[in-house]
Design an enzyme around this catalytic site. Structure first.
Site, mmCIF file in Angstrom:
data_model
loop_
_atom_site.group_PDB
_atom_site.id
_atom_site.type_symbol
_atom_site.label_atom_id
_atom_site.label_comp_id
_atom_site.label_asym_id
_atom_site.label_seq_id
_atom_site.Cartn_x
_atom_site.Cartn_y
_atom_site.Cartn_z
ATOM 1 N N LYS A 174 0.838 -1.212 0.000
ATOM 2 C CA LYS A 174 0.000 0.000 0.000
ATOM 3 C C LYS A 174 0.870 1.258 0.000
ATOM 4 O O LYS A 174 0.648 2.170 -0.784
ATOM 5 C CB LYS A 174 -0.920 0.037 1.239
ATOM 6 C CG LYS A 174 -1.862 -1.130 1.372
ATOM 7 C CD LYS A 174 -2.779 -0.979 2.566
ATOM 8 C CE LYS A 174 -2.102 -1.018 3.924
ATOM 9 N NZ LYS A 174 -1.455 -2.286 4.263
ATOM 10 N N ARG A 225 -9.432 1.023 9.143
ATOM 11 C CA ARG A 225 -9.085 -0.383 9.379
ATOM 12 C C ARG A 225 -10.185 -1.107 10.141
ATOM 13 O O ARG A 225 -10.047 -2.302 10.393
ATOM 14 C CB ARG A 225 -7.790 -0.461 10.180
ATOM 15 C CG ARG A 225 -6.530 -0.644 9.334
ATOM 16 C CD ARG A 225 -5.358 -0.534 10.272
ATOM 17 N NE ARG A 225 -4.213 -1.302 9.919
ATOM 18 C CZ ARG A 225 -3.097 -0.765 9.405
ATOM 19 N NH1 ARG A 225 -3.040 0.502 9.120
ATOM 20 N NH2 ARG A 225 -2.051 -1.533 9.191
ATOM 21 N N ARG A 262 11.917 -6.672 5.073
ATOM 22 C CA ARG A 262 11.761 -5.244 4.770
ATOM 23 C C ARG A 262 12.707 -4.397 5.621
ATOM 24 O O ARG A 262 12.858 -4.638 6.822
ATOM 25 C CB ARG A 262 10.304 -4.891 5.111
ATOM 26 C CG ARG A 262 9.833 -3.595 4.626
ATOM 27 C CD ARG A 262 8.341 -3.598 4.496
ATOM 28 N NE ARG A 262 7.666 -3.344 5.773
ATOM 29 C CZ ARG A 262 6.381 -3.019 5.855
ATOM 30 N NH1 ARG A 262 5.639 -2.963 4.767
ATOM 31 N NH2 ARG A 262 5.816 -2.806 7.014
ATOM 32 N N ARG A 300 11.530 -2.375 11.185
ATOM 33 C CA ARG A 300 10.460 -1.946 12.085
ATOM 34 C C ARG A 300 10.253 -2.978 13.184
ATOM 35 O O ARG A 300 10.299 -4.175 12.927
ATOM 36 C CB ARG A 300 9.153 -1.779 11.289
ATOM 37 C CG ARG A 300 9.041 -0.445 10.619
ATOM 38 C CD ARG A 300 7.874 -0.365 9.687
ATOM 39 N NE ARG A 300 6.606 -0.883 10.206
ATOM 40 C CZ ARG A 300 5.448 -0.769 9.569
ATOM 41 N NH1 ARG A 300 5.383 -0.151 8.403
ATOM 42 N NH2 ARG A 300 4.336 -1.271 10.084
ATOM 43 N N ARG A 323 -0.645 -9.224 13.209
ATOM 44 C CA ARG A 323 -1.158 -8.164 12.328
ATOM 45 C C ARG A 323 -2.025 -8.756 11.223
ATOM 46 O O ARG A 323 -3.038 -8.177 10.832
ATOM 47 C CB ARG A 323 0.013 -7.360 11.730
ATOM 48 C CG ARG A 323 0.704 -6.489 12.773
ATOM 49 C CD ARG A 323 2.071 -6.003 12.314
ATOM 50 N NE ARG A 323 2.021 -5.106 11.186
ATOM 51 C CZ ARG A 323 3.058 -4.906 10.348
ATOM 52 N NH1 ARG A 323 4.190 -5.549 10.516
ATOM 53 N NH2 ARG A 323 2.942 -4.073 9.357
HETATM 54 P P1 AMP Z 1 1.032 0.302 9.086
HETATM 55 O O1 AMP Z 1 2.259 1.119 8.933
HETATM 56 O O2 AMP Z 1 -0.130 0.831 8.277
HETATM 57 O O3 AMP Z 1 1.267 -1.180 8.880
HETATM 58 O O4 AMP Z 1 0.566 0.466 10.617
HETATM 59 C C1 AMP Z 1 1.389 0.065 11.688
HETATM 60 C C2 AMP Z 1 0.563 -0.070 12.954
HETATM 61 O O5 AMP Z 1 -0.009 1.217 13.302
HETATM 62 C C3 AMP Z 1 -0.622 -1.008 12.869
HETATM 63 O O6 AMP Z 1 -0.248 -2.372 13.064
HETATM 64 C C4 AMP Z 1 -1.515 -0.471 13.996
HETATM 65 O O7 AMP Z 1 -1.026 -0.854 15.281
HETATM 66 C C5 AMP Z 1 -1.303 1.035 13.872
HETATM 67 N N1 AMP Z 1 -2.298 1.623 12.937
HETATM 68 C C6 AMP Z 1 -2.048 2.210 11.728
HETATM 69 N N2 AMP Z 1 -3.187 2.616 11.153
HETATM 70 C C7 AMP Z 1 -4.197 2.277 12.003
HETATM 71 C C8 AMP Z 1 -5.611 2.398 11.959
HETATM 72 N N3 AMP Z 1 -6.240 2.946 10.924
HETATM 73 N N4 AMP Z 1 -6.319 1.933 13.028
HETATM 74 C C9 AMP Z 1 -5.706 1.383 14.088
HETATM 75 N N5 AMP Z 1 -4.373 1.208 14.179
HETATM 76 C C10 AMP Z 1 -3.618 1.646 13.152
#
Ligand code: AMP
Length: 214
Positions: free
Chosen positions: A13, A88, A127, A160, A171
């Site tokens: 994404k 989400r 990654r 990360r 996740r």
């Molecule tokens: P990402 O970088 O999009 O994979 O997000 C990393 C982490 O941030 C996720 O595993 C969640 O813990 C938190 N996070 C990001 N976006 C959201 C969202 N829209 N709702 C809830 N938690 C989020």
């Protein structure tokens, strides 16, 4: 143009969003990036978010919705936006509908990047993200010329905390239970465009472009 990107962690994404922003002239809004920035700054919101992120859980809806609400009011969102990683949950999706109603705006496309779970674990554990420009290398598919150093800007690469295998599995489970129901929610509105995310980056990009007619 207002676009949402949905897909499991590691589907690409962020990569696709970064490739679209210049062409479309709209910002990428990544809630994950916003939380990582808050963690780095050590804000109270960052500390709260970190506890959830480290476990592979979602940050509570009220926190996320507040952050996105504030961000969408900024002037650079006037021509549109690409939401990457938000919404989400169904409650986040409903809150977004209300926000957009208030802004007299609407969603144009929900692009769903589909990748089976068994492809994702290897993608995520390999990654390496750049601390400087955010570019993502992969130790097998896109290795940096010099180990640990970003090809694009020369800054340090890091893994990360939530790209460790145990957290990745959490996740993925969270994605299937809480986020994938959004696909049906948006299908009912007739704005879902499904993309095969197992193809190479360029092919995925071409498919995304074609699906949104841009
Ligand atoms: P990402 O970088 O999009 O994979 O997000 C990393 C982490 O941030 C996720 O595993 C969640 O813990 C938190 N996070 C990001 N976006 C959201 C969202 N829209 N709702 C809830 N938690 C989020």
């Amino acid at each position: 143009m207002n676009i949402i990107l949905i897909g499991p962690p590691g589907a690409g994404k962020g990569t696709q969003a970064k490739r679209m922003i210049e062409r479309l002239g709209v910002p990428q809004i990544s809630t994950g990036d916003m939380f990582r920035a808050a963690v780095k700054e050590g804000t109270p919101m960052g500390l709260k978010a970190k506890a959830c992120m480290d476990k592979g859980e979602l940050v509570p809806d009220d926190v996320v919705i507040g952050v996105v609400n504030e961000r969408l009011q900024k002037p650079d969102c006037k021509p549109g936006f690409i939401l990457d990683g938000f919404p989400r949950t169904l409650d986040q999706a409903k809150a977004l509908d209300e926000l957009l109603d208030k802004m007299r705006s609407k969603l144009d496309h929900v692009v769903v990047i589909e990748v089976p779970d068994n492809n994702l674990v290897g993608r995520l554990t390999g990654r390496r993200t750049c601390r400087g420009c955010g570019y993502m290398h992969h130790i097998t598919f896109d290795p940096p010329k010099k180990e640990g150093i970003c090809d694009k800007c020369g800054s340090e690469l890091y893994q990360r905390d939530d790209d460790q295998e145990v957290t990745i599995r959490e996740r993925l489970a969270t994605y299937h239970s809480q986020t994938s129901p959004l696909i049906e929610y948006y299908s009912n509105k007739g704005i879902v465009r499904k993309i095969d995310g197992t193809k190479n980056m360029q092919e995925v990009q071409d498919a995304v472009k074609a699906s949104i007619g841009a």
